[in-house]
Design a protein around this motif. Structure first.
Motif, short mmCIF file in Angstrom:
data_model
loop_
_atom_site.label_atom_id
_atom_site.label_comp_id
_atom_site.label_asym_id
_atom_site.label_seq_id
_atom_site.Cartn_x
_atom_site.Cartn_y
_atom_site.Cartn_z
N LEU A 15 -13.73 -8.09 15.45
CA LEU A 15 -13.35 -6.92 14.66
C LEU A 15 -12.07 -7.18 13.89
CD1 LEU A 15 -13.65 -3.99 13.79
CD2 LEU A 15 -12.49 -3.31 15.91
N ALA A 16 -11.10 -7.82 14.54
CA ALA A 16 -9.83 -8.11 13.86
C ALA A 16 -10.06 -9.01 12.64
CB ALA A 16 -8.86 -8.78 14.83
N ALA A 17 -10.94 -10.00 12.78
CA ALA A 17 -11.23 -10.89 11.65
C ALA A 17 -11.90 -10.13 10.52
CB ALA A 17 -12.11 -12.04 12.13
N GLN A 18 -12.84 -9.24 10.85
CA GLN A 18 -13.52 -8.46 9.82
C GLN A 18 -12.56 -7.51 9.12
OE1 GLN A 18 -16.49 -6.80 12.43
NE2 GLN A 18 -18.09 -8.18 11.67
N LEU A 19 -11.69 -6.85 9.91
CA LEU A 19 -10.71 -5.94 9.32
C LEU A 19 -9.71 -6.69 8.45
CD1 LEU A 19 -9.97 -3.59 12.35
CD2 LEU A 19 -11.12 -2.95 10.22
N ALA A 20 -9.32 -7.89 8.88
CA ALA A 20 -8.38 -8.69 8.09
C ALA A 20 -8.98 -9.06 6.74
CB ALA A 20 -7.99 -9.95 8.87
N ALA A 21 -10.25 -9.45 6.74
CA ALA A 21 -10.91 -9.80 5.48
C ALA A 21 -11.01 -8.59 4.57
CB ALA A 21 -12.30 -10.38 5.76
N LEU A 22 -11.37 -7.44 5.14
CA LEU A 22 -11.50 -6.22 4.35
C LEU A 22 -10.14 -5.77 3.82
CD1 LEU A 22 -13.28 -3.90 3.33
CD2 LEU A 22 -12.93 -2.76 5.54
N ALA A 23 -9.13 -5.81 4.69
CA ALA A 23 -7.79 -5.39 4.27
C ALA A 23 -7.23 -6.31 3.20
CB ALA A 23 -6.86 -5.35 5.47
N PHE A 24 -7.47 -7.61 3.32
CA PHE A 24 -6.98 -8.55 2.31
C PHE A 24 -7.63 -8.27 0.97
CE2 PHE A 24 -7.49 -12.46 -0.14
CZ PHE A 24 -6.18 -12.87 -0.26
N GLY A 25 -8.95 -8.14 0.97
CA GLY A 25 -9.66 -7.93 -0.29
C GLY A 25 -9.25 -6.64 -1.00
N THR A 26 -9.01 -5.59 -0.23
CA THR A 26 -8.66 -4.31 -0.84
C THR A 26 -7.17 -4.20 -1.15
OG1 THR A 26 -8.56 -3.36 1.39
CG2 THR A 26 -10.59 -3.02 0.15
N SER A 27 -6.34 -4.96 -0.47
CA SER A 27 -4.89 -4.88 -0.68
C SER A 27 -4.41 -5.77 -1.82
CB SER A 27 -4.14 -5.27 0.60
OG SER A 27 -4.41 -4.37 1.64
N ILE A 28 -5.04 -6.91 -2.02
CA ILE A 28 -4.56 -7.87 -3.01
C ILE A 28 -5.03 -7.55 -4.41
CG2 ILE A 28 -6.47 -9.53 -2.89
CD1 ILE A 28 -2.70 -10.41 -2.86
N THR A 29 -6.11 -6.79 -4.53
CA THR A 29 -6.69 -6.49 -5.85
C THR A 29 -5.89 -5.41 -6.57
OG1 THR A 29 -8.22 -5.01 -4.70
CG2 THR A 29 -9.04 -7.20 -5.27
N PRO A 30 -5.99 -5.37 -7.91
CA PRO A 30 -5.22 -4.37 -8.68
C PRO A 30 -5.57 -2.95 -8.28
CG PRO A 30 -6.12 -6.06 -10.12
CD PRO A 30 -6.75 -6.28 -8.79
N GLY A 31 -4.59 -2.10 -8.34
CA GLY A 31 -4.75 -0.69 -8.04
C GLY A 31 -3.46 0.02 -8.37
N PRO A 32 -3.39 1.33 -8.19
CA PRO A 32 -2.17 2.06 -8.53
C PRO A 32 -0.92 1.50 -7.86
CG PRO A 32 -3.97 3.60 -8.09
CD PRO A 32 -4.47 2.23 -7.74
N ASN A 33 -0.99 1.22 -6.57
CA ASN A 33 0.19 0.71 -5.86
C ASN A 33 0.65 -0.62 -6.43
OD1 ASN A 33 0.66 2.72 -3.86
ND2 ASN A 33 -1.10 1.98 -2.72
N ASN A 34 -0.28 -1.54 -6.62
CA ASN A 34 0.10 -2.89 -7.05
C ASN A 34 0.63 -2.91 -8.49
OD1 ASN A 34 -0.50 -4.02 -4.59
ND2 ASN A 34 -2.59 -4.56 -5.14
N LEU A 35 0.08 -2.06 -9.34
CA LEU A 35 0.60 -1.98 -10.71
C LEU A 35 2.02 -1.43 -10.72
CD1 LEU A 35 -2.55 -0.66 -12.61
CD2 LEU A 35 -1.62 -2.98 -12.63
#
Length: 220
Positions: A15-35
């Motif tokens: 589960l930790a590995a799956q959550l890490a992959a999901l969190a990385f993909g959604t956190s690193i991509t452009p969005g309001p926070n990152n802009l």
């Protein structure tokens, strides 16, 4: 190690590995926070943007907990509240886009040009997560993945929040670092003006994307 303990450990690791992959993909991509962090890194540097970064991750943790305990379902059942949150987030982004587009490109990149030019505070960044649809989408995905995992109930919420935040903070900090690294390339007012306009356009486009489902519902 007995078989039961091994099963629990293996399930938690998976589960930790799956959550890490999901969190990385959604956190690193452009969005309001990152802009916003990209722009803040450029204007104020990484050190002064750090509270903004910490606020994003802290706000994400709170949204994850609220989603875990069912607030996301409550919001889904209250369209008026959902609409108000969407409007608040979109209007804030449009306001931010206007400020960015109108920023004086001749001002020094140190944030020392008046009260109107200050990095977002930790509390402000936490509050913004509650009107950020990308964060609610991240929370919904993470909760769904966690609920479906064969893991002890006592481990689920800590894994969800812990892994997400451990992955989120470094990812979003990269955007602030990228903005800071652009400083030496945008010393000329003409180039900085072009960057400000481009970033403002992206932020405004994000706000319009947030409003699109609402406009579709009203049109229907």
């Amino acid at each position: 190690m007995d078989p039961q303990t091994l099963t629990i450990t293996s399930g938690a690791a998976a589960l930790a590995a799956q959550l890490a992959a999901l969190a990385f993909g959604t956190s690193i991509t452009p969005g309001p926070n990152n802009l916003m962090l990209l722009s803040s890194g450029l204007r104020f540097g990484v050190r002064r943007t750090l509270p903004h970064c910490l606020g994003v991750s802290a706000g994400l943790a709170l949204v994850l907990l609220l989603a875990w305990f069912g607030l996301a379902a409550l919001l889904a059942s209250l369209p008026v509240l959902q609409t108000l949150l969407t409007l608040a987030g979109a209007l804030y982004l449009l306001h931010l886009a206007r400020l960015t587009a109108c920023a004086d490109p001749r001002q020094p990149l140190d944030g020392r040009n008046g009260d109107a030019a200050q990095p977002m505070s930790l509390i402000g960044a936490v509050a913004f997560q509650f009107v950020n649809p990308k964060v609610w989408g991240m929370a919904a995905s993470g909760v769904g993945l966690t609920l479906a995992a064969d893991v002890s109930p006592a481990l689920r919420a800590p894994l969800l929040v812990g892994v997400y935040c451990l992955m989120n903070l470094p990812c979003i900090s990269l955007w602030a670092i990228a903005g800071s690294s652009l400083r030496r390339h945008l010393s000329q007012p003409r180039l900085r003006r072009a960057f400000n306009l481009g970033n403002a356009a992206l932020v405004a486009a994000t706000a319009l994307w947030m409003l699109a489902p609402l406009a579709a519902r009203l049109a229907g």
